[in-house]
Design a protein around this motif. Structure first.
Motif, PDB file in Angstrom:
ATOM      1  N   LEU A 172       0.818  -1.205   0.000  1.00 11.66           N
ATOM      2  CA  LEU A 172       0.000   0.000   0.000  1.00 11.66           C
ATOM      3  C   LEU A 172       0.853   1.256   0.000  1.00 11.66           C
ATOM      4  CD1 LEU A 172      -2.739  -1.023   2.607  1.00 11.66           C
ATOM      5  CD2 LEU A 172      -2.956  -1.029   0.116  1.00 11.66           C
ATOM      6  N   ASN A 173       1.847   1.285   0.864  1.00  4.45           N
ATOM      7  CA  ASN A 173       2.686   2.461   1.004  1.00  4.45           C
ATOM      8  C   ASN A 173       3.876   2.388   0.055  1.00  4.45           C
ATOM      9  OD1 ASN A 173       1.264   3.787   3.247  1.00  4.45           O
ATOM     10  ND2 ASN A 173       1.877   1.982   4.411  1.00  4.45           N
ATOM     11  N   CYS A 174       4.499   3.523  -0.126  1.00  2.28           N
ATOM     12  CA  CYS A 174       5.639   3.627  -1.033  1.00  2.28           C
ATOM     13  C   CYS A 174       6.871   4.072  -0.245  1.00  2.28           C
ATOM     14  CB  CYS A 174       5.349   4.616  -2.159  1.00  2.28           C
ATOM     15  SG  CYS A 174       4.026   4.083  -3.267  1.00  2.28           S
ATOM     16  N   GLU A 175       7.968   3.442  -0.560  1.00  2.56           N
ATOM     17  CA  GLU A 175       9.238   3.779   0.070  1.00  2.56           C
ATOM     18  C   GLU A 175      10.205   4.304  -0.990  1.00  2.56           C
ATOM     19  OE1 GLU A 175      10.519   0.186   1.876  1.00  2.56           O
ATOM     20  OE2 GLU A 175       9.068   0.280   3.535  1.00  2.56           O
ATOM     21  N   ASP A 176      10.981   5.272  -0.562  1.00  5.52           N
ATOM     22  CA  ASP A 176      11.950   5.864  -1.483  1.00  5.52           C
ATOM     23  C   ASP A 176      13.018   4.840  -1.884  1.00  5.52           C
ATOM     24  OD1 ASP A 176      13.406   8.029  -2.841  1.00  5.52           O
ATOM     25  OD2 ASP A 176      14.855   7.750  -1.213  1.00  5.52           O
ATOM     26  N   ILE A 177      13.361   4.859  -3.149  1.00  8.27           N
ATOM     27  CA  ILE A 177      14.437   3.997  -3.649  1.00  8.27           C
ATOM     28  C   ILE A 177      15.745   4.766  -3.530  1.00  8.27           C
ATOM     29  CG2 ILE A 177      15.352   2.766  -5.641  1.00  8.27           C
ATOM     30  CD1 ILE A 177      12.506   2.470  -6.654  1.00  8.27           C
ATOM     31  N   ASP A 178      16.684   4.184  -2.825  1.00 11.60           N
ATOM     32  CA  ASP A 178      18.003   4.806  -2.713  1.00 11.60           C
ATOM     33  C   ASP A 178      18.819   4.377  -3.928  1.00 11.60           C
ATOM     34  OD1 ASP A 178      20.368   5.951  -2.041  1.00 11.60           O
ATOM     35  OD2 ASP A 178      20.535   5.033  -0.057  1.00 11.60           O
ATOM     36  N   GLU A 179      18.669   5.161  -4.999  1.00 15.51           N
ATOM     37  CA  GLU A 179      19.360   4.800  -6.232  1.00 15.51           C
ATOM     38  C   GLU A 179      20.874   4.795  -6.058  1.00 15.51           C
ATOM     39  OE1 GLU A 179      15.482   6.841  -7.209  1.00 15.51           O
ATOM     40  OE2 GLU A 179      17.196   7.243  -5.916  1.00 15.51           O
ATOM     41  N   CYS A 180      21.348   5.635  -5.147  1.00 16.37           N
ATOM     42  CA  CYS A 180      22.792   5.717  -4.964  1.00 16.37           C
ATOM     43  C   CYS A 180      23.361   4.435  -4.355  1.00 16.37           C
ATOM     44  CB  CYS A 180      23.129   6.910  -4.066  1.00 16.37           C
ATOM     45  SG  CYS A 180      22.544   8.497  -4.723  1.00 16.37           S
ATOM     46  N   ARG A 181      22.495   3.709  -3.629  1.00 18.00           N
ATOM     47  CA  ARG A 181      22.957   2.478  -3.016  1.00 18.00           C
ATOM     48  C   ARG A 181      22.871   1.306  -3.974  1.00 18.00           C
ATOM     49  NH1 ARG A 181      19.689   0.790   2.183  1.00 18.00           N
ATOM     50  NH2 ARG A 181      18.140   0.491   0.524  1.00 18.00           N
ATOM     51  N   THR A 182      21.966   1.389  -4.929  1.00 14.45           N
ATOM     52  CA  THR A 182      21.792   0.274  -5.853  1.00 14.45           C
ATOM     53  C   THR A 182      22.900   0.192  -6.893  1.00 14.45           C
ATOM     54  OG1 THR A 182      20.376   1.645  -7.271  1.00 14.45           O
ATOM     55  CG2 THR A 182      19.299   0.340  -5.559  1.00 14.45           C
ATOM     56  N   SER A 183      23.523   1.334  -7.210  1.00 11.66           N
ATOM     57  CA  SER A 183      24.573   1.315  -8.244  1.00 11.66           C
ATOM     58  C   SER A 183      25.596   2.391  -7.947  1.00 11.66           C
ATOM     59  CB  SER A 183      23.947   1.536  -9.632  1.00 11.66           C
ATOM     60  OG  SER A 183      24.958   1.629 -10.608  1.00 11.66           O
ATOM     61  N   SER A 184      26.843   2.062  -8.234  1.00  7.93           N
ATOM     62  CA  SER A 184      27.928   3.028  -8.038  1.00  7.93           C
ATOM     63  C   SER A 184      28.318   3.701  -9.341  1.00  7.93           C
ATOM     64  CB  SER A 184      29.151   2.318  -7.439  1.00  7.93           C
ATOM     65  OG  SER A 184      29.575   1.257  -8.290  1.00  7.93           O
ATOM     66  N   TYR A 185      27.550   3.457 -10.394  1.00  7.60           N
ATOM     67  CA  TYR A 185      27.896   4.022 -11.697  1.00  7.60           C
ATOM     68  C   TYR A 185      26.877   5.049 -12.168  1.00  7.60           C
ATOM     69  CZ  TYR A 185      31.035   0.027 -11.821  1.00  7.60           C
ATOM     70  OH  TYR A 185      32.009  -0.900 -11.515  1.00  7.60           O
ATOM     71  N   LEU A 186      25.991   5.454 -11.263  1.00  8.44           N
ATOM     72  CA  LEU A 186      24.999   6.440 -11.670  1.00  8.44           C
ATOM     73  C   LEU A 186      25.627   7.800 -11.886  1.00  8.44           C
ATOM     74  CD1 LEU A 186      22.016   5.503  -9.304  1.00  8.44           C
ATOM     75  CD2 LEU A 186      22.242   5.028 -11.751  1.00  8.44           C
ATOM     76  N   CYS A 187      26.552   8.162 -11.024  1.00  6.17           N
ATOM     77  CA  CYS A 187      27.187   9.484 -11.104  1.00  6.17           C
ATOM     78  C   CYS A 187      28.686   9.310 -11.277  1.00  6.17           C
ATOM     79  CB  CYS A 187      26.897  10.299  -9.842  1.00  6.17           C
ATOM     80  SG  CYS A 187      25.143  10.657  -9.593  1.00  6.17           S
ATOM     81  N   GLN A 188      29.270  10.258 -11.976  1.00  5.32           N
ATOM     82  CA  GLN A 188      30.717  10.178 -12.204  1.00  5.32           C
ATOM     83  C   GLN A 188      31.507  10.487 -10.943  1.00  5.32           C
ATOM     84  OE1 GLN A 188      32.371  12.925 -15.130  1.00  5.32           O
ATOM     85  NE2 GLN A 188      33.591  11.253 -15.979  1.00  5.32           N
ATOM     86  N   TYR A 189      30.931  11.348 -10.115  1.00  6.09           N
ATOM     87  CA  TYR A 189      31.657  11.700  -8.899  1.00  6.09           C
ATOM     88  C   TYR A 189      30.893  11.267  -7.656  1.00  6.09           C
ATOM     89  CZ  TYR A 189      33.749  14.514  -5.182  1.00  6.09           C
ATOM     90  OH  TYR A 189      34.327  14.923  -4.007  1.00  6.09           O
ATOM     91  N   GLN A 190      29.759  11.925  -7.353  1.00  7.01           N
ATOM     92  CA  GLN A 190      29.029  11.635  -6.126  1.00  7.01           C
ATOM     93  C   GLN A 190      27.524  11.620  -6.403  1.00  7.01           C
ATOM     94  OE1 GLN A 190      29.795  14.369  -2.944  1.00  7.01           O
ATOM     95  NE2 GLN A 190      28.467  13.317  -1.491  1.00  7.01           N
ATOM     96  N   CYS A 191      26.851  10.611  -5.846  1.00  2.38           N
ATOM     97  CA  CYS A 191      25.398  10.472  -5.979  1.00  2.38           C
ATOM     98  C   CYS A 191      24.739  10.937  -4.688  1.00  2.38           C
ATOM     99  CB  CYS A 191      25.031   9.017  -6.286  1.00  2.38           C
ATOM    100  SG  CYS A 191      23.244   8.719  -6.427  1.00  2.38           S
ATOM    101  N   VAL A 192      23.724  11.755  -4.814  1.00  2.00           N
ATOM    102  CA  VAL A 192      22.985  12.271  -3.667  1.00  2.00           C
ATOM    103  C   VAL A 192      21.536  11.798  -3.788  1.00  2.00           C
ATOM    104  CG1 VAL A 192      22.230  14.316  -2.422  1.00  2.00           C
ATOM    105  CG2 VAL A 192      24.483  14.290  -3.533  1.00  2.00           C
ATOM    106  N   ASN A 193      21.102  10.970  -2.834  1.00  2.21           N
ATOM    107  CA  ASN A 193      19.729  10.474  -2.870  1.00  2.21           C
ATOM    108  C   ASN A 193      18.768  11.539  -2.362  1.00  2.21           C
ATOM    109  OD1 ASN A 193      17.814   8.210  -3.209  1.00  2.21           O
ATOM    110  ND2 ASN A 193      17.520   8.486  -1.014  1.00  2.21           N
ATOM    111  N   GLU A 194      17.622  11.633  -3.046  1.00  2.00           N
ATOM    112  CA  GLU A 194      16.570  12.559  -2.671  1.00  2.00           C
ATOM    113  C   GLU A 194      15.237  11.816  -2.709  1.00  2.00           C
ATOM    114  OE1 GLU A 194      16.685  15.971  -5.163  1.00  2.00           O
ATOM    115  OE2 GLU A 194      18.830  16.319  -4.906  1.00  2.00           O
ATOM    116  N   PRO A 195      14.190  12.351  -2.048  1.00  2.00           N
ATOM    117  CA  PRO A 195      12.891  11.663  -2.061  1.00  2.00           C
ATOM    118  C   PRO A 195      12.381  11.464  -3.488  1.00  2.00           C
ATOM    119  CG  PRO A 195      12.910  13.351  -0.369  1.00  2.00           C
ATOM    120  CD  PRO A 195      14.173  13.530  -1.153  1.00  2.00           C
ATOM    121  N   GLY A 196      12.354  10.231  -3.898  1.00  2.00           N
ATOM    122  CA  GLY A 196      11.845   9.892  -5.212  1.00  2.00           C
ATOM    123  C   GLY A 196      12.806  10.091  -6.348  1.00  2.00           C
TER     124      GLY A 196
END
Length: 512
Positions: A309-333
Motif C-alpha cells: 500500500l505504502n511507497c518507500e523511497d528507492i536509494d538509487e545511490c545504493r543500488t549502483s555506483s555508476y549512476l554518477c561520475q563523482y558523487q550520488c545524492v539520494n533525494e525523495p523519489g
C-alpha cells in the motif's frame, strides 16, 4: 249374515283402520314439520346450485350466451338475468336490502326479464327488471326484490342489488343441513367454518394452516418443503442460480454474499465491483482498480513496501555506483549527481572541468592562467631567470656573449600540460621536436631532471623528435616539472649545443 258378507265387513274395517293410521301419521308429520331438516338443491331460473357453498349462485349469461345483445348494445349481467344497455352507460350499484321478503310461490319463478321503454321528453332510456320469486323444496322461500336500472342524459345506470337468492327467511322453526366444513348462520345461510381461526385444525406446530371453502390445508412455511409428515428447510443454495457469487442458506430462507472486492447490487442478488480507488483509496500514491480488487503503484523513484500500500523511497545511490561520475545524492523519489569543486555537471551525471581561465581567476597581470583538470594555476608571464632573457613567449635564451652561458643550455622553453589522475599506462603524453635543423648534426634526447622515481620514459621517434611516455600511474593533485633535453653535435665533434624543454605536468585530483 253370510260368510261372504262377513268377509266384506272385515275387509272394510281393515281399510278404514289403514286409512286412519295413514292420516294419523300425516298429522304427526305435519305437526313436526318445523323440526325437519331440509336440503336445498334446486334454484330459480338464472341461478345454479353451488355444491361447495351449499347455496344458489347467479349465472353470468353475458359470459355463456354468445352475442347476447345486438345492435351495438353491451351486455350487463344481473341477478337472475341480464340487461342490454348502451355502451356509454355507466353502472352505479346501490346495495340496498329488501324491505320485506316475498312470500312463497307455488311454482319455480322465471328468469328476470328486462323491459326497455323510451322517453322522448328526456331522451334517456329506462329499463326495469323484476326478479321472480323462487320456491325451494321443503317450503323454503327464495327472496327477490325489484331491480331498477335507469339511464339518464349522461347514461348513468343505477342498479339495486336484490337480496341474496340463497338467503333463507329467519324462521327459527326451520333448520338447514350444511355440508361438511360449513355451519348455519343466524340468517339460516350455510357459511364456511374457518378452522384455522377456530383452532379446530390438526396442523403441526411447524406447519401453517390455510383456510379453504369447507375445509383447510396444512402447508409448510415459505422456505420449507414437506418431507413425510415434517417440514424441512429448503436449501436454496443447492438450486442455482440464486446468487451471483456466494449463497448462505438460513432456516426458511437464504441470502447472498459477494467475494471481497464486490458488493451486492440493489436486487440483493448480483455482485458489482467495488471501485476501491474511489470509495476508500488506501494507496499512498497511485491506485488502479481491477475487477474485484485494486493494485497500488508508486511514482518514479519509489517502490511498494511490504504492505503493498505504502511507497518507500528507492536509494538509487545504493543500488549502483555508476549512476554518477563523482558523487550520488539520494533525494525523495529521485537522485542527483554532484561534482567536486572545479567541475560542473553535464547531462545530469557527468562532471566536466570548469575552465576558470576563461571565466574568472585570480591571476595578476604579470601572470598567465593555466587551467588544469579541476582547477587552475597562475604562472609568471616571464619565466626567464638570469642569465636568460625572454625572446618570445615562454622562450628564454642565454646570450653567447655571456660567459656564464657556456656551460648552460642555449635555450629553455617553458611548456604546461594537465593529465587526469590514474591515467592508464603506458601512455604517450608529450612530443618534443627540434625547431632548428643543422646539417651534418646528430640529435639525441634525454630526461635531464624530474624523473627521479621513474614515472616517465623518453622514446626517440625520429632524428629530430622524441615522445615522452608515462609508464607509472600518477595520482593528483600533484605537479611534476620535467626537463627534456635535446643534445645537438656535428658529425666531426667540433660543435655541441643543447636545448631544454621545461615541461610542467599538473595531475588533476580525479580521474575525470
Amino acid at each position: 249374515m253370510t260368510n261372504r258378507q262377513k268377509q266384506c265387513e272385515k275387509y272394510r274395517f281393515t281399510m278404514l283402520k289403514a286409512l286412519f293410521l295413514t292420516m294419523l301419521t300425516l298429522a304427526l308429520v305435519k305437526s313436526q314439520d318445523t323440526e325437519e331438516t331440509i336440503t336445498y338443491t334446486q334454484c330459480t331460473d338464472g341461478y345454479e346450485w353451488d355444491p361447495v357453498r351449499q347455496q344458489c349462485k347467479d349465472i353470468d349469461e353475458c359470459d355463456i350466451v354468445q352475442d347476447a345483445c345486438k345492435g351495438g348494445m353491451k351486455c350487463v349481467n344481473h341477478y337472475g338475468g341480464y340487461l342490454c344497455l348502451p355502451k356509454t352507460a355507466q353502472i352505479i350499484v346501490n346495495n340496498e336490502q329488501p324491505q320485506q321478503e316475498t312470500p312463497a310461490a307455488e311454482g319455480v319463478g322465471a328468469a328476470a326479464n328486462a323491459a326497455a321503454t323510451s322517453s322522448t321528453g328526456t331522451g334517456g332510456v329506462a329499463a326495469t327488471g323484476i326478479a321472480a320469486s323462487g320456491v325451494v323444496p321443503g317450503g323454503g322461500v327464495v327472496a327477490s326484490a325489484a331491480v331498477e336500472v335507469q339511464t339518464g342524459r349522461n347514461n348513468f345506470v343505477t342498479r339495486r342489488n336484490p337480496a341474496d337468492p340463497q338467503r333463507i327467511p329467519a324462521n327459527p322453526s326451520h333448520r338447514i343441513q350444511c355440508a361438511t366444513g360449513y355451519e348455519q348462520s343466524e340468517h339460516n345461510v350455510c357459511q364456511d367454518i374457518d378452522e384455522c381461526t377456530a383452532g379446530t385444525h390438526n396442523c403441526r406446530a411447524d406447519q401453517v394452516c390455510i383456510n379453504l371453502r369447507g375445509s383447510f390445508a396444512c402447508q409448510c412455511p415459505p422456505g420449507y418443503q414437506k418431507r413425510g409428515e415434517q417440514c424441512v428447510d429448503v436449501d436454496e443454495c443447492t438450486i442455482p442460480p440464486y446468487c451471483h457469487q456466494r449463497c448462505v442458506n438460513t432456516p426458511g430462507s437464504f441470502y447472498c454474499q459477494c467475494n471481497p472486492g464486490f458488493q451486492l447490487a440493489a436486487n440483493n442478488y448480483t455482485c458489482v465491483d467495488i471501485n476501491e480507488c474511489d470509495a476508500s483509496n488506501q494507496c499512498a500514491q497511485q491506485c488502479y482498480n481491477i475487477l474485484g480488487s485494486f493494485i497500488c503503484q508508486c511514482n518514479q523513484g519509489y517502490e511498494l513496501s511490504s504492505d503493498r500500500l505504502n511507497c518507500e523511497d528507492i536509494d538509487e545511490c545504493r543500488t549502483s555506483s555508476y549512476l554518477c561520475q563523482y558523487q550520488c545524492v539520494n533525494e525523495p523519489g529521485k537522485f542527483s549527481c554532484m561534482c567536486p569543486q572545479g567541475y560542473q555537471v553535464v547531462r545530469g551525471r557527468t562532471c566536466q572541468d570548469i575552465n576558470e581561465c576563461e571565466t574568472t581567476n585570480e591571476c595578476r597581470e604579470d601572470e598567465m592562467c593555466w587551467n588544469y583538470h579541476g582547477g587552475f594555476r597562475c604562472y609568471p608571464r616571464n619565466p626567464c631567470q638570469d642569465p636568460y632573457v625572454l625572446t618570445s613567449e615562454n622562450r628564454c635564451v642565454c646570450p653567447v656573449s655571456n660567459a656564464m652561458c657556456r656551460e648552460l643550455p642555449q635555450s629553455i622553453v617553458y611548456k604546461y600540460m594537465s593529465i587526469r589522475s590514474d591515467r592508464s599506462v603506458p601512455s604517450d603524453i608529450f612530443q618534443i621536436q627540434a625547431t632548428t635543423i643543422y646539417a651534418n648534426t646528430i640529435n639525441t634526447f634525454r630526461i635531464k631532471s624530474g624523473n627521479e622515481n621513474g614515472e616517465f620514459y623518453l622514446r626517440q621517434t625520429s632524428p629530430v623528435s622524441a615522445m615522452l611516455v608515462l609508464v607509472k600511474s600518477l595520482s593528483g593533485p600533484r605537479e611534476y616539472i620535467v626537463d627534456l633535453e635535446m643534445l645537438t653535435v656535428n658529425s666531426i665533434g667540433t660543435f655541441r649545443t643543447s636545448s631544454v624543454l621545461r615541461l610542467t605536468i599538473i595531475v588533476g585530483p580525479f580521474s575525470f
